[in-house]
Design a protein around this motif. Structure first.
Motif: not given
Length: 385
Positions: A149, A161-163, A165-166, A259, A262, A265-266, A308, A310
């Motif tokens: 990521y 950064c689109p990720y 939190f990942n 965000l 992201s 997904n978190l 969606d 990850y």
């Protein structure tokens, strides 16, 4: 007697360590800091009313090293409060929030600081590995830095950064953070028994103008079975409070929309992980029901699609689908049936393997081979006489 290491008024790095009854480990922790190749830093040990010899051990180190300080406070049992107290005393350009039962590679501070300065970064991320206290063995892990990521260009802006939190976990001990970023945004660790760092770390990542990455292992994270995570049934909703606070602050600052995926997904990963790590059936059932009936809807996850989801969450997606389909009693019954089926499968496999070994031992080929292999041993015995 060796000369005492002196402190500086404006250290490059402030290392903040919360402590409570760590007499077994704090010495190794401080030894690994004294052995750092970079010398200009301070260590702020914040003691939470320890009842053992933790403070006495720290004071012995203070006698020979002026960079080490001890801050004592009444017992609260919350590392976030201890870290906030340490921040009040921190004078460094950057901060490191370490745990007193871990130990560190000798180039950690030097390499992380050089990288941060070279890239003019607010945050420098680095890697860690596990150290098992019982076996004394190390284990490499792949979740502290989620390399798939990472943006193409490093350093990068957090909110772009689109990720964001990942790319890493919410643990504070694998991040060198500029104190001006903390002070400018009034960041504080939450007053929680667990997950006190989730809000602090992920807000820092979202707000950082420049983040850099140093994919080297510097932290040896000790597994001793005595962590708060091992006793999470005592405070089963701390992670939920942390995610609520993070969501509210992202929306207040106008960062949530960019965000959102992201963040979802978190929430997805953190919530299911915390549920599955519970050891008490009553608390597990309570968390299961609240996730199914309230929390997934609150964080817009009631129709979370596999597309969606990850990759690091993929294993949890089947659990999510079953949670949507079954009530907790049905789900646990099905899981128990699955475990019995798997147990039966492996028992049968073991019996089959045992029979195959027995058949081989009875075969002529095996017996002949055994005699051939025994011949050199007999010869050596005769020669030895």
């Amino acid at each position: 007697m060796s000369e005492k290491v002196t402190k500086t008024d404006n250290p490059d790095v402030s290392v903040i360590i919360p402590m409570y009854n760590l007499e077994k480990f704090i010495g190794q922790c401080l030894d690994s800091l004294k052995e750092q190749s970079w010398r200009d830093f301070e260590v702020i040990c914040v003691d939470d009313g320890s009842g053992d010899s933790t403070c006495d051990i720290v004071k012995e180190y203070m006698d020979s090293d002026g960079r080490i300080r001890l801050v004592s406070m009444p017992h609260c049992g919350r590392a976030g409060i201890m870290r906030n107290e340490g921040l009040k005393h921190a004078r460094g350009e950057y901060c490191l929030f370490l745990d007193g039962d871990d130990f560190f590679e000798p180039e950690m501070i030097e390499k992380a600081l050089r990288k941060a300065r070279e890239d003019q970064a607010d945050i420098c991320l680095f890697d860690a590995r596990l150290y098992n206290e019982k076996s004394k063995k190390y284990k490499e892990i792949d979740y502290v830095l989620q390399k798939e990521y990472f943006p193409e260009h490093i350093p990068f802006e957090g909110k772009s950064c689109p990720y964001i939190f990942n790319i890493t976990t919410g643990c504070p001990w694998s991040k060198l953070i500029k104190k001006s970023l903390i002070d400018k945004n009034g960041l504080q660790f939450m007053d929680l028994y667990r997950s006190n760092d989730v809000y602090f770390i992920f807000m820092a990542l979202a707000l950082a103008e420049r983040i850099t990455v140093l994919p080297e292992v510097f932290v040896n994270y000790r597994q001793s079975g005595e962590s708060l995570q091992a006793n999470n049934a005592r405070s089963p909703w701390d992670w939920y409070k942390a995610l609520q606070a993070l969501s509210a602050e992202l929306k207040r600052r106008g960062l949530y929309r960019d965000l959102e995926l992201s963040f979802k997904n978190l929430v997805f990963g953190v919530s299911i992980y915390n549920m599955c790590s519970l050891k008490t059936p009553e608390v597990y059932s309570e968390v299961y029901r609240k996730l199914k009936n309230e929390i997934f809807r609150e964080f817009s996850l009631e129709d979370f699609s596999e597309q969606d989801c990850y990759s690091y969450n993929k294993k949890k997606y089947e659990i999510y689908l079953n949670m949507k389909k079954y009530e907790v009693d049905e789900y646990l019954f099905l899981e128990l049936a699955k475990m019995k089926q798997e147990k039966s499968y492996w028992v049968n496999r073991a019996k089959k393997a045992e029979k195959e070994i027995s058949d081989i031992k009875e075969s002529t080929t095996f017996k002949t081979g055994k005699k051939v292999l025994a011949a050199p041993k007999k010869i050596n015995e005769l020669l030895g006489r």
